[in-house]
Scaffold this motif. Sequence first.
Motif, PDB file in Angstrom:
ATOM      1  N   TYR A  14       0.871  -1.165   0.000  1.00  0.00           N
ATOM      2  CA  TYR A  14       0.000   0.000   0.000  1.00  0.00           C
ATOM      3  C   TYR A  14       0.914   1.222   0.000  1.00  0.00           C
ATOM      4  O   TYR A  14       2.127   1.121   0.245  1.00  0.00           O
ATOM      5  CB  TYR A  14      -0.959   0.011   1.205  1.00  0.00           C
ATOM      6  N   ASN A  15       0.360   2.377  -0.306  1.00  0.00           N
ATOM      7  CA  ASN A  15       1.173   3.587  -0.479  1.00  0.00           C
ATOM      8  C   ASN A  15       0.956   4.558   0.668  1.00  0.00           C
ATOM      9  O   ASN A  15      -0.177   4.778   1.101  1.00  0.00           O
ATOM     10  CB  ASN A  15       0.813   4.276  -1.799  1.00  0.00           C
ATOM     11  N   VAL A  16       2.060   5.111   1.150  1.00  0.00           N
ATOM     12  CA  VAL A  16       2.006   6.112   2.218  1.00  0.00           C
ATOM     13  C   VAL A  16       2.963   7.250   1.865  1.00  0.00           C
ATOM     14  O   VAL A  16       4.102   7.007   1.463  1.00  0.00           O
ATOM     15  CB  VAL A  16       2.417   5.517   3.578  1.00  0.00           C
ATOM     16  N   SER A  17       2.496   8.462   2.017  1.00  0.00           N
ATOM     17  CA  SER A  17       3.380   9.623   1.894  1.00  0.00           C
ATOM     18  C   SER A  17       3.074  10.569   3.050  1.00  0.00           C
ATOM     19  O   SER A  17       1.902  10.785   3.393  1.00  0.00           O
ATOM     20  CB  SER A  17       3.184  10.330   0.551  1.00  0.00           C
ATOM     21  N   GLY A  18       4.121  11.080   3.683  1.00  0.00           N
ATOM     22  CA  GLY A  18       3.931  11.922   4.857  1.00  0.00           C
ATOM     23  C   GLY A  18       4.372  13.350   4.639  1.00  0.00           C
ATOM     24  O   GLY A  18       5.188  13.643   3.756  1.00  0.00           O
TER      25      GLY A  18
ATOM     26  N   THR B 224       2.492  21.197  13.388  1.00  0.00           N
ATOM     27  CA  THR B 224       1.135  21.638  13.024  1.00  0.00           C
ATOM     28  C   THR B 224       0.842  21.421  11.541  1.00  0.00           C
ATOM     29  O   THR B 224      -0.323  21.454  11.136  1.00  0.00           O
ATOM     30  CB  THR B 224       0.940  23.124  13.366  1.00  0.00           C
ATOM     31  N   THR B 225       1.881  21.189  10.738  1.00  0.00           N
ATOM     32  CA  THR B 225       1.667  20.935   9.310  1.00  0.00           C
ATOM     33  C   THR B 225       1.655  19.441   8.987  1.00  0.00           C
ATOM     34  O   THR B 225       1.553  19.052   7.820  1.00  0.00           O
ATOM     35  CB  THR B 225       2.764  21.600   8.464  1.00  0.00           C
ATOM     36  N   ALA B 226       1.778  18.581  10.003  1.00  0.00           N
ATOM     37  CA  ALA B 226       1.886  17.140   9.770  1.00  0.00           C
ATOM     38  C   ALA B 226       0.603  16.572   9.165  1.00  0.00           C
ATOM     39  O   ALA B 226      -0.515  16.972   9.520  1.00  0.00           O
ATOM     40  CB  ALA B 226       2.208  16.422  11.069  1.00  0.00           C
ATOM     41  N   ALA B 227       0.776  15.632   8.259  1.00  0.00           N
ATOM     42  CA  ALA B 227      -0.336  14.923   7.632  1.00  0.00           C
ATOM     43  C   ALA B 227       0.248  13.716   6.909  1.00  0.00           C
ATOM     44  O   ALA B 227       1.464  13.587   6.767  1.00  0.00           O
ATOM     45  CB  ALA B 227      -1.080  15.818   6.653  1.00  0.00           C
ATOM     46  N   PHE B 228      -0.614  12.804   6.485  1.00  0.00           N
ATOM     47  CA  PHE B 228      -0.140  11.701   5.647  1.00  0.00           C
ATOM     48  C   PHE B 228      -1.269  11.239   4.737  1.00  0.00           C
ATOM     49  O   PHE B 228      -2.454  11.398   5.050  1.00  0.00           O
ATOM     50  CB  PHE B 228       0.397  10.536   6.479  1.00  0.00           C
ATOM     51  N   ALA B 229      -0.866  10.693   3.601  1.00  0.00           N
ATOM     52  CA  ALA B 229      -1.819  10.150   2.633  1.00  0.00           C
ATOM     53  C   ALA B 229      -1.655   8.639   2.590  1.00  0.00           C
ATOM     54  O   ALA B 229      -0.543   8.116   2.664  1.00  0.00           O
ATOM     55  CB  ALA B 229      -1.580  10.751   1.259  1.00  0.00           C
ATOM     56  N   LEU B 230      -2.774   7.937   2.474  1.00  0.00           N
ATOM     57  CA  LEU B 230      -2.789   6.471   2.419  1.00  0.00           C
ATOM     58  C   LEU B 230      -3.547   6.031   1.182  1.00  0.00           C
ATOM     59  O   LEU B 230      -4.679   6.457   0.957  1.00  0.00           O
ATOM     60  CB  LEU B 230      -3.476   5.908   3.670  1.00  0.00           C
ATOM     61  N   GLY B 231      -2.915   5.184   0.382  1.00  0.00           N
ATOM     62  CA  GLY B 231      -3.568   4.594  -0.779  1.00  0.00           C
ATOM     63  C   GLY B 231      -3.490   3.084  -0.683  1.00  0.00           C
ATOM     64  O   GLY B 231      -2.419   2.531  -0.424  1.00  0.00           O
ATOM     65  N   THR B 232      -4.595   2.401  -0.879  1.00  0.00           N
ATOM     66  CA  THR B 232      -4.639   0.945  -0.727  1.00  0.00           C
ATOM     67  C   THR B 232      -5.198   0.294  -1.988  1.00  0.00           C
ATOM     68  O   THR B 232      -5.968   0.920  -2.732  1.00  0.00           O
ATOM     69  CB  THR B 232      -5.528   0.547   0.463  1.00  0.00           C
ATOM     70  N   PRO B 233      -4.825  -0.970  -2.248  1.00  0.00           N
ATOM     71  CA  PRO B 233      -5.371  -1.677  -3.407  1.00  0.00           C
ATOM     72  C   PRO B 233      -6.763  -2.251  -3.145  1.00  0.00           C
ATOM     73  O   PRO B 233      -7.266  -3.034  -3.930  1.00  0.00           O
ATOM     74  CB  PRO B 233      -4.348  -2.803  -3.627  1.00  0.00           C
ATOM     75  N   PHE B 234      -7.362  -1.869  -2.043  1.00  0.00           N
ATOM     76  CA  PHE B 234      -8.710  -2.318  -1.694  1.00  0.00           C
ATOM     77  C   PHE B 234      -9.479  -1.113  -1.181  1.00  0.00           C
ATOM     78  O   PHE B 234      -8.908  -0.095  -0.775  1.00  0.00           O
ATOM     79  CB  PHE B 234      -8.658  -3.411  -0.625  1.00  0.00           C
TER      80      PHE B 234
ATOM     81  N   VAL C  53      -7.027   8.232   1.044  1.00  0.00           N
ATOM     82  CA  VAL C  53      -7.415   9.268   2.001  1.00  0.00           C
ATOM     83  C   VAL C  53      -6.190  10.083   2.417  1.00  0.00           C
ATOM     84  O   VAL C  53      -5.048   9.643   2.253  1.00  0.00           O
ATOM     85  CB  VAL C  53      -8.059   8.663   3.277  1.00  0.00           C
ATOM     86  N   ARG C  54      -6.468  11.245   2.953  1.00  0.00           N
ATOM     87  CA  ARG C  54      -5.439  12.090   3.559  1.00  0.00           C
ATOM     88  C   ARG C  54      -5.861  12.351   4.996  1.00  0.00           C
ATOM     89  O   ARG C  54      -7.005  12.775   5.239  1.00  0.00           O
ATOM     90  CB  ARG C  54      -5.294  13.401   2.787  1.00  0.00           C
ATOM     91  N   VAL C  55      -4.973  12.061   5.954  1.00  0.00           N
ATOM     92  CA  VAL C  55      -5.280  12.226   7.368  1.00  0.00           C
ATOM     93  C   VAL C  55      -4.498  13.420   7.912  1.00  0.00           C
ATOM     94  O   VAL C  55      -3.276  13.490   7.761  1.00  0.00           O
ATOM     95  CB  VAL C  55      -4.931  10.954   8.166  1.00  0.00           C
ATOM     96  N   GLU C  56      -5.217  14.329   8.543  1.00  0.00           N
ATOM     97  CA  GLU C  56      -4.607  15.548   9.091  1.00  0.00           C
ATOM     98  C   GLU C  56      -4.868  15.597  10.594  1.00  0.00           C
ATOM     99  O   GLU C  56      -6.025  15.695  11.011  1.00  0.00           O
ATOM    100  CB  GLU C  56      -5.200  16.780   8.407  1.00  0.00           C
ATOM    101  N   PRO C  57      -3.819  15.527  11.438  1.00  0.00           N
ATOM    102  CA  PRO C  57      -4.033  15.545  12.893  1.00  0.00           C
ATOM    103  C   PRO C  57      -4.645  16.827  13.428  1.00  0.00           C
ATOM    104  O   PRO C  57      -5.233  16.826  14.516  1.00  0.00           O
ATOM    105  CB  PRO C  57      -2.614  15.338  13.448  1.00  0.00           C
ATOM    106  N   CYS C  58      -4.504  17.946  12.706  1.00  0.00           N
ATOM    107  CA  CYS C  58      -5.106  19.226  13.121  1.00  0.00           C
ATOM    108  C   CYS C  58      -4.591  19.687  14.483  1.00  0.00           C
ATOM    109  O   CYS C  58      -5.381  19.953  15.419  1.00  0.00           O
ATOM    110  CB  CYS C  58      -6.630  19.131  13.146  1.00  0.00           C
ATOM    111  N   LEU C  59      -3.276  19.755  14.642  1.00  0.00           N
ATOM    112  CA  LEU C  59      -2.688  20.157  15.918  1.00  0.00           C
ATOM    113  C   LEU C  59      -2.589  21.671  16.021  1.00  0.00           C
ATOM    114  O   LEU C  59      -2.426  22.372  15.018  1.00  0.00           O
ATOM    115  CB  LEU C  59      -1.288  19.549  16.053  1.00  0.00           C
ATOM    116  N   ASP C  60      -2.679  22.163  17.275  1.00  0.00           N
ATOM    117  CA  ASP C  60      -2.343  23.560  17.509  1.00  0.00           C
ATOM    118  C   ASP C  60      -0.872  23.602  17.942  1.00  0.00           C
ATOM    119  O   ASP C  60      -0.162  22.607  17.857  1.00  0.00           O
ATOM    120  CB  ASP C  60      -3.271  24.186  18.552  1.00  0.00           C
ATOM    121  N   GLY C  61      -0.408  24.715  18.407  1.00  0.00           N
ATOM    122  CA  GLY C  61       1.007  24.841  18.703  1.00  0.00           C
ATOM    123  C   GLY C  61       1.478  24.129  19.955  1.00  0.00           C
ATOM    124  O   GLY C  61       2.681  24.113  20.240  1.00  0.00           O
ATOM    125  N   HIS C  62       0.578  23.520  20.743  1.00  0.00           N
ATOM    126  CA  HIS C  62       0.973  22.923  22.021  1.00  0.00           C
ATOM    127  C   HIS C  62       0.593  21.446  22.134  1.00  0.00           C
ATOM    128  O   HIS C  62       0.731  20.860  23.196  1.00  0.00           O
ATOM    129  CB  HIS C  62       0.324  23.696  23.178  1.00  0.00           C
TER     130      HIS C  62
END
Length: 402
Positions: A112-116, A150-160, A209-218
């Motif tokens: 499966y594919n992951v990019s961060g 605060t800019t962290a995120a990752f994308a997940l692609g799966t063959p299913f 999908v793209r997952v975004e943790p949505c963190l603030d500065g703390h």
Amino acid sequence: MRRLLAMLCPALLVCFASYSQECPSCVLPDSTGLRFPGSRERMEAFAGRLAALKAHPDSTLTIWHIGGSHVQAGWLSSRLRHNFDSLGHFPAGGRGFIFPYPLAKTNFDHSYNVSGEGEWIGTRSSNPSKKLSGQPSFGITGIAAVTKDTTAAFALGTPFSYTRLHILGSTEPEGLCPRVVAGPDTLMCRADTLLRGYVVDFPHPVDSVRVEPCLDGHASFSLTGLLPETPMQGGLRYVSTGVNGARTTTWTERCPEFEREMSLVEPDLVIWGLGINDSACPGKDFDPERFKRNYRRLLDKVLAERPGCAFIFITNNDSWRYARRRMVHNDNGRAVQKAMYELAAEYDGAVWDLFSLMGGNGSAEIWRAEGLMKPDRLHFTRAGYELLGDLLYAALMRECGE
């Protein structure tokens, strides 16, 4: 049997027929099958459930493969999963728990594919990161990726595709929830009532999908795994959870979420691939009785959830180990082999005797010469793992009468 092998892998058919160049002579043919030092009753029950799956494809059957680096590498488990899927005898079920390994900057099989994005720190329950002041609540994957970016995120692609995504982990302080972007939809997660973490349902099946943790500065976010699923989906699931360096005690002592997450696996068969790291020590320091006690803790946890579960114990491969920055032969292979047979007799499990299949003590050198083991004589090459995946699959199907 010959017809099965022809469908499974033409090269493997030649291997079984002649043990010629297509299948190296380092494979001992008399040791490729499953062995039963105790009762076959559990495996016979599994074989019955496997046969019933053909007639009732909306039912579910789960095989769970748990281990160390052999499993994290993914080539062995991916080959087994491919063999089940490609023959078309069994409907493909969900994938089960996965982890976005690139976020932790470690290896996986790229099925499966992951990019961060942003900065992530990886940490393993088998060897926690010294960069983190506190460690995440590890679960069934035994690994985590942590971020305060605060800019962290990752994308997940799966063959299913799937309609629900569990995001395992936590945010400190509590209260923040990730959001998930799937095509035109941006969805906020909600607290997961089953697992520690968050969950989101999609209006339509998704595979990217793209997952975004949505963190603030703390705040910080600890990700310990993902569970993409489609509720009520039937079929055969092949779940693999492995982490480099894992021992029998990794999940019992360092993964507080293990039992809660294990309850969602619901395995019908567990393939145990633990032991190589427990025995990576001088012979005088390896205690077989302690090793078996540790294994029993895991076995009993599974049986508490699934009393009828079947077991396959994979013995250690012949290997070398690290000692003072150099490699020396691991002399504990035979002791682990004996302990596995004793556990299998006690728990009515099967043994897949990889140690004997390879040729016993000293055989790692031969397998390396054949291009089936890496220079460390501990891990296999991709070709080696895939050969083992074919052999184990054939052994299991032969026992199940397929």
